[in-house]
Design an enzyme around this catalytic site. Structure first.
Site, PDB file in Angstrom:
ATOM      1  N   CYS A   1      45.739  20.892  45.022  1.00 44.64           N
ATOM      2  CA  CYS A   1      44.601  21.676  45.500  1.00 44.64           C
ATOM      3  C   CYS A   1      43.570  20.740  46.120  1.00 44.64           C
ATOM      4  CB  CYS A   1      43.988  22.484  44.364  1.00 44.64           C
ATOM      5  SG  CYS A   1      42.696  23.622  44.913  1.00 44.64           S
TER       6      CYS A   1
ATOM      7  N   THR B   1      36.388  52.514  40.522  1.00 42.59           N
ATOM      8  CA  THR B   1      36.942  52.876  41.826  1.00 42.59           C
ATOM      9  C   THR B   1      38.345  52.294  41.950  1.00 42.59           C
ATOM     10  OG1 THR B   1      36.064  50.890  42.921  1.00 42.59           O
ATOM     11  CG2 THR B   1      34.662  52.859  42.919  1.00 42.59           C
TER      12      THR B   1
ATOM     13  N   THR C   1      39.998  52.518  35.232  1.00 40.23           N
ATOM     14  CA  THR C   1      40.998  51.511  35.630  1.00 40.23           C
ATOM     15  C   THR C   1      41.469  50.661  34.453  1.00 40.23           C
ATOM     16  OG1 THR C   1      39.272  49.889  36.177  1.00 40.23           O
ATOM     17  CG2 THR C   1      39.983  51.381  37.931  1.00 40.23           C
TER      18      THR C   1
ATOM     19  N   GLU D   1      38.637  44.271  45.471  1.00 45.20           N
ATOM     20  CA  GLU D   1      39.579  44.603  44.403  1.00 45.20           C
ATOM     21  C   GLU D   1      40.706  43.582  44.328  1.00 45.20           C
ATOM     22  OE1 GLU D   1      39.194  49.438  44.142  1.00 45.20           O
ATOM     23  OE2 GLU D   1      40.005  48.589  45.999  1.00 45.20           O
TER      24      GLU D   1
ATOM     25  N   THR E   1      34.693  46.594  35.858  1.00 35.65           N
ATOM     26  CA  THR E   1      35.142  47.787  36.598  1.00 35.65           C
ATOM     27  C   THR E   1      33.966  48.420  37.319  1.00 35.65           C
ATOM     28  OG1 THR E   1      36.248  49.929  36.424  1.00 35.65           O
ATOM     29  CG2 THR E   1      34.787  49.325  34.616  1.00 35.65           C
ATOM     30  N   TYR E   2      34.275  49.033  38.446  1.00 37.27           N
ATOM     31  CA  TYR E   2      33.292  49.815  39.208  1.00 37.27           C
ATOM     32  C   TYR E   2      33.734  51.276  39.260  1.00 37.27           C
ATOM     33  CZ  TYR E   2      32.184  45.048  40.604  1.00 37.27           C
ATOM     34  OH  TYR E   2      31.878  43.704  40.589  1.00 37.27           O
TER      35      TYR E   2
END
Length: 559
Positions: free
Chosen positions: A203, A456, A465, A530, A453-454
């Site tokens: 990396c 959605t 979710t 997301e 979480t939202y």
């Protein structure tokens, strides 16, 4: 080493450049203004001394076929690339404005200005969709300011995490504690361990940042020549670094004992600090590759003096289009509505029946075996990967991830049963006892990533979710041989399609092989925020898995 050679050494140029801009890390605008005045004077003096006319010594004329660049041009180009970074990514508007003014003045004097190789913090996510440093969201803006003050820069990785400010806050708090505040290890050791950990996954983004931080903490530049130049105590950490990064289930109490006894030994608190650092940077490498984080502009490969070609931007569009075309030819993935329907069916079935422990274990093993079919692609090739030398920071470079459950072979290592050793019941208290307060910071970050979480899913709102998030988290643990006896692994196959599983396995186990196609091919109906959240879960579930194996080995050593 002669004085002129020392001044021309890239290591010393990097250190000088970093310290030139360090005074900008202040909340006081007057202090920042004085710092920018000093920067402007520095450029004026350089140009007067070395750059009499635009044609006499333009940086481009100093570049020869063998790639050598004059000391002046190298010094100026590196400083200008840092100034470009500030003009685009500093959360303080006064610094951005002044940096742009200085760049314009330098350009008018005939100096060639380097340009960024990439556009925006991520090569996977359009720049206009990423939260800008001047965001109107007060919480996120303050977090960007905090990050800038901590790190003397607003890193690309921080900008992408800006999609999720609640998580970013817990991440910055943990990283600040690990790297900056009082702890068992000295500052130079902390950043060198970061270099060693990031190098296991090649990396370059993290290696470069931690090399720079190492120098800022007055680390010995000779250590950056490789493992042959570091103290034996640090070198002894290589075996643990290698196993923790790729096959943490192989860690035993004997590995711990070897590090705690004999010459050049570690104290238990030092070792725990080192283990948390290793796990932090291993998992952070997964996030870097999984979200396509671009090199910082002032990275050696992050800028160029070559003019932009008309094909530069077109290539990105073409790659995106070709990926979409290729994806459309493959089998379709379940959309948002289908996922919501499946979650509803799972919940209804759970209310009607109980599953035996034997069946739960069988379903876990089925998911394990199916994971064997997911083979990652070859390592991604890029100019920087080709020229970067990671071998100097790695021993046994051919040691890599192998599936915990091997096809057609009898298990030699038992499954890690979370009910026998869990983070909540054992890991948290042990790490907190040996490295004060780090357990709480880790726990906050793990919980934030798992519970975030939202409500959605793509365009749908008011969606629970939790079932989907549990499937992702437990699937990641499954690849490390960790079995949660209170989870029905049948849900993994119903909620995670083959493309999402493939992406998760690649980013978790072989992050350096992640491609934009891998990212584009899963969850096409979902937002970039997301998809970033999936990567946050990979990062945290992976880190927790590494820590569970290491802390269990320490517990067994202490018994």
């Amino acid at each position: 080493m002669a004085g002129s050679e020392t001044e021309a050494d890239p290591i010393f140029l990097s250190k000088d450049c970093l310290r030139t801009f360090s005074d900008l890390s202040s909340r006081d605008h007057l202090t920042r203004g004085l710092a920018m005045d000093s920067v402007a004077s520095m450029y004026e003096n350089w140009i007067k001394r070395h750059h009499q006319t635009p044609t006499e010594s333009a940086p481009s004329s100093d570049v020869h076929e063998n790639g050598d660049v004059s000391q002046y041009s190298r010094h100026l180009t590196q400083h200008l690339s840092s100034l470009i970074r500030l003009s685009a990514q500093c959360p303080f508007h006064d610094v951005r404005d002044r940096a742009n003014e200085i760049l314009e003045c330098v350009k008018e004097r005939g100096v060639q200005i380097p340009r960024p190789v990439s556009h925006g913090p991520s090569s996977f996510i359009p720049e206009h969709e990423i939260v800008p440093p001047e965001t109107d969201d007060e919480q996120t803006r303050q977090l960007f300011v905090d990050a800038f003050l901590q790190n003397n820069r607003l890193e690309n990785i921080t900008s992408v995490m800006g999609f999720h400010p609640q998580y970013l806050e817990s991440f910055l708090r943990l990283q600040h504690y690990l790297l900056r505040l009082d702890g068992p290890l000295p500052q130079d050791y902390r950043h060198y361990i970061g270099v060693m950990a990031a190098a296991r996954h090649q990396c370059s983004y993290l290696v470069d940042l931690q090399e720079s931080e190492f120098l800022m903490q007055d680390g010995d530049p000779d250590w950056l020549k490789g493992l042959d130049y570091i103290p034996q105590k640090l070198k002894n950490l290589c075996e643990l670094n290698k196993i923790l990064a790729h096959r943490p289930w192989l860690i035993t109490k004997q590995h711990i004992e070897q590090l705690l006894r004999g010459n050049d030994s570690w104290s238990l608190s030092e070792l725990v600090h080192a283990i948390v650092l290793l796990a932090h940077f291993h998992s952070l490498a997964s996030f870097v590759f999984g979200t396509g984080i671009n090199l910082e502009i002032d990275h050696e490969c992050g800028h160029t003096l070559q003019p932009a070609s008309l094909s530069d931007g077109a290539n990105d569009v073409e790659a995106h289009h070709s990926n979409n075309v290729a994806s459309s030819l493959e089998s379709s993935e379940p959309g948002v509505e289908m996922l919501m329907h499946r979650m509803k069916k799972i919940q209804e079935a759970a209310d009607l029946q109980e599953i035996s422990q034997e069946e739960m274990k069988h379903r876990f093993e089925k998911v394990e075996k199916q994971s064997l079919e997911l083979l990652p692609g070859q390592s991604a090739c890029s100019e920087c990967l080709a020229v970067s030398d990671y071998a100097k920071y790695r021993d046994d470079p051919h040691f890599h991830y192998e599936d915990f459950a091997k096809r057609g072979e009898e298990r030699t290592i038992p499954t890690f049963r979370a009910q026998d050793y869990s983070w909540e019941d054992q890991g948290f208290s042990l790490v907190n006892r040996l490295y004060s307060d780090i357990g709480q910071l880790l726990d906050d970050k793990f919980r934030m990533a798992f519970n975030l979480t939202y409500y959605t899913m793509g365009p749908q709102k008011d969606v629970d979710t939790s079932m989907l998030r549990a499937a992702i988290w437990n699937y990641i643990h499954c690849m490390f041989g960790i079995f949660h006896d209170d989870y029905d692994y049948g849900e993994v196959n119903q909620l995670l399609d083959i493309r999402l599983k493939s992406f998760i396995k690649t980013v978790t186990c072989y992050p350096e092989r992640t491609t934009r196609k891998d990212y584009d091919n899963f969850w096409k109906e979902f937002k970039h925020s997301e998809k970033v959240q999936v990567n946050l879960m990979v990062q945290e579930a992976r880190m927790q898995a590494e820590l569970l194996y290491a802390l269990r080995a320490i517990m067994r050593y202490m018994m």
